[in-house]
Write an enzyme that holds these catalytic residues in place. Structure first.
Site, PDB file in Angstrom:
ATOM      1  N   TYR A   9      31.336 -37.515  44.321  1.00 14.81           N
ATOM      2  CA  TYR A   9      32.595 -38.261  44.155  1.00 14.81           C
ATOM      3  C   TYR A   9      32.424 -39.623  44.831  1.00 14.81           C
ATOM      4  O   TYR A   9      31.748 -39.713  45.862  1.00 14.81           O
ATOM      5  CB  TYR A   9      33.758 -37.529  44.836  1.00 14.81           C
ATOM      6  N   GLU A  22      30.412 -31.648  38.759  1.00 18.07           N
ATOM      7  CA  GLU A  22      31.614 -32.298  39.317  1.00 18.07           C
ATOM      8  C   GLU A  22      31.269 -33.755  39.595  1.00 18.07           C
ATOM      9  O   GLU A  22      30.341 -34.035  40.360  1.00 18.07           O
ATOM     10  CB  GLU A  22      32.069 -31.642  40.628  1.00 18.07           C
ATOM     11  N   GLU A  71      29.331 -25.214  45.641  1.00 17.49           N
ATOM     12  CA  GLU A  71      29.142 -26.017  46.863  1.00 17.49           C
ATOM     13  C   GLU A  71      28.890 -25.157  48.103  1.00 17.49           C
ATOM     14  O   GLU A  71      29.499 -25.379  49.152  1.00 17.49           O
ATOM     15  CB  GLU A  71      30.353 -26.938  47.092  1.00 17.49           C
TER      16      GLU A  71
HETATM   17  O1  AHR Z   1      37.388 -31.047  42.600  1.00 15.75           O
HETATM   18  C1  AHR Z   1      37.926 -30.890  43.873  1.00 15.75           C
HETATM   19  C2  AHR Z   1      36.967 -30.184  44.821  1.00 15.75           C
HETATM   20  O2  AHR Z   1      35.879 -31.021  45.080  1.00 15.75           O
HETATM   21  C3  AHR Z   1      36.323 -28.918  44.322  1.00 15.75           C
HETATM   22  O3  AHR Z   1      37.122 -27.801  44.537  1.00 15.75           O
HETATM   23  C4  AHR Z   1      35.087 -28.823  45.141  1.00 15.75           C
HETATM   24  O4  AHR Z   1      34.045 -28.143  44.484  1.00 15.75           O
HETATM   25  C5  AHR Z   1      34.755 -30.259  45.458  1.00 15.75           C
HETATM   26  O5  AHR Z   1      34.494 -30.449  46.793  1.00 15.75           O
END
Ligand code: AHR
Length: 506
Positions: A264, A312, A194
């Protein structure tokens, strides 16, 4: 008056009757329309030095469940049980400040360091040799993310030498001196985490990252030309995210095998339907990035494939740093995870790796107390997909009712289909996003013949907010077998459920 009351009652009855009726839908499946091979790395995971993921998760020497190396055997077993194929390590944000030499050699001599990503003290009791021993025990492929935040080019290439070179060089001899004469041959290496995010240690703009990562990529591949490299793609979806991916691909395309994407989602507005549509964003990012890969590949005459590593993804919106990211998942979240997996399968031609973030305790499908492990709701879709969805992703036609989200039509059914040529099994994966209606669906097979029995796996719970706990598994997979006659079947997907139908072809 009497007539008026009767008409009113009739109206109420009809209305209620209509409301309680199932919706209807159609799905057509054609095993000849292959989208792409499903890479086993689609069922990857991620472990970071963060909260209780490593320490107090997969490694807890004091636990009754620990083996003689300090690894929790219940976590190892559950990792296998969930069908995890590959695990990314050591972060995440943590990776951008991690100096791998701190974590090798005699444990008593390893330095304690302040981790600036999460504010914890890093004891370095788990380092490269421990993670690789754990990966072997868990039967997962290791994927190491190097520090391109505060780290150096030498650190990156020396780490490859430590892990993969035969003895006879400084770092491979150091590995041997630490008790591991044989090379580990770690195949997957991430070029930073990231780096597009200002929250990252050593955040850079696209040009600076690309220049630095290109030099790291060269030295790492020159140290071992068999490794696969993953460029740090977009995680920060401001207006410039496509520019980031374009610059990275144009600069690093000749050296990298994947570009990573992160995403996310969360039910921030307590709006079920909005939340159910949230994975559409990931699908759009995949499609746009696929186009950028095509552009960079043609423009720069790159002669090897570049894929997407969605390394992720998860639901994450409740537990932040102060709660050490210990989210408790409900039925609704399990549906979102199933939709993510549907999305990866639908794009199997380009998504060749995906890593749920993370494995244990920290935004995780499994939690542990000092001596007990329990499964969160999200464990079950991951397990079902990993166990069954192997082979080829195949195209399907879906016709069903939809709802509006941000003026866009979102179908109530979210579907992916898979055909395994070896086992001759067809998997139809369906999320019914509807909160209170079942959807009666006629499923027609276009090519080949269905056998007369099918297995149905369903993840559901009476209340969409139902969670699992250490003492109760309210949400879990239930299975049954159903009869099939001819080349089509009718099935009602219950409200707010995930269903996998598995049928053999004759
Ligand atoms: O998974 C938690 C965090 O989310 C990780 O460290 C990062 O890569 C992302 O922002």
């Amino acid at each position: 008056m009497k007539h008026l009351v009767l008409s009113l009652l009739l109206l109420i009855f009809c209305n209620n009757f209509l409301l309680s009726q199932n919706l209807t839908a159609r799905i057509k499946v054609d095993i000849e329309r292959k989208i792409g091979g499903i890479d086993e790395n689609l069922y990857g995971n991620f472990t970071e030095h963060l909260g209780r993921c490593i320490y107090g998760g997969l490694y807890e020497p004091g636990s009754a469940k620990a083996d003689n190396q300090g690894f929790r055997t219940d976590v190892l077993n559950a990792t296998k049980e969930m069908g995890v194929s590959l695990v990314r390590w050591p972060g995440g944000n943590f990776a951008s400040g991690y100096h791998w030499m701190d974590g090798i050699g005699n444990k008593a001599n390893r330095p304690k360091r302040k981790d600036l990503a999460w504010g914890d003290t890093e004891s370095n009791q788990v380092g490269t040799d421990e993670f690789l021993a754990w990966s072997k025990a868990a039967k997962v492929a290791p994927y190491i993310c190097v520090n391109l935040g505060t780290g150096s080019l030498d650190e990156a290439r020396n780490w490859v030498e430590y892990c993969n070179a035969p003895t006879g060089l400084y770092y491979s001899d150091l590995r041997a001196a630490n008790g591991h004469p044989e090379p580990y041959n770690v195949q997957y290496w991430g070029l930073g985490n990231e780096i597009d995010g200002p929250w990252q240690m050593g955040h850079k703009n696209a040009e600076d990252y690309s220049k630095f990562a290109l030099e790291a990529a060269k030295l790492m591949k020159w140290s071992d030309d068999k490794i696969k490299l993953i460029a740090s793609g977009s995680s920060n979806y401001g207006s410039g995210w496509t520019d980031w991916n374009r610059t990275v691909l144009n600069s690093l395309g000749g050296y990298v095998d994947y570009i990573s994407l992160h995403n996310y989602v969360g039910n921030h507005d307590k709006d079920h339907y909005k939340f159910m549509a949230s994975t559409i964003f990931a699908e759009n990012v995949i499609k746009i990035t696929e186009g950028l890969i095509k552009e960079a590949t043609l423009k720069n005459k790159i002669d090897h494939p570049i894929y997407i590593a969605f390394d992720e993804y998860n639901v994450w919106y409740r537990a932040w740093n102060e709660q050490k990211l210990e989210e408790h998942y409900n039925m609704q979240d399990a549906l979102v995870i199933a939709s993510y997996l549907n999305c990866f399968i639908r794009n199997a031609q380009i998504v060749k790796m995906a890593n749920l973030a993370q494995l244990v305790n920290v935004i995780a499908p499994m939690m542990v107390t000092h001596d007990t492990l329990w499964y969160q709701t999200t464990f079950y879709p991951l397990q079902l997909f990993a166990e069954n969805c192997k082979g080829n992703s195949i195209a399907s036609f879906v016709e069903c009712a939809s709802y509006k989200n941000n003026d866009k039509d979102v179908p109530y059914l979210d579907v992916s289909t898979v055909y395994n040529d070896t086992t001759k099994e067809l998997m139809i994966n369906v999320v019914n996003r509807h909160l209170d209606k079942g959807i009666t669906t006629s499923i027609t097979n276009q090519f080949g013949n269905l056998s007369n029995k099918a297995m149905v796996y369903e993840i559901n719970s009476p209340d969409i907010m139902d969670e699992n706990t250490v003492s109760e598994q309210k949400v879990k997979t239930k299975e049954k077998s159903i009869n099939v006659s001819g080349n089509s079947l009718q099935y009602t997907f219950p409200a707010h459920s995930f269903t996998m139908i598995k049928i053999k072809m004759n």
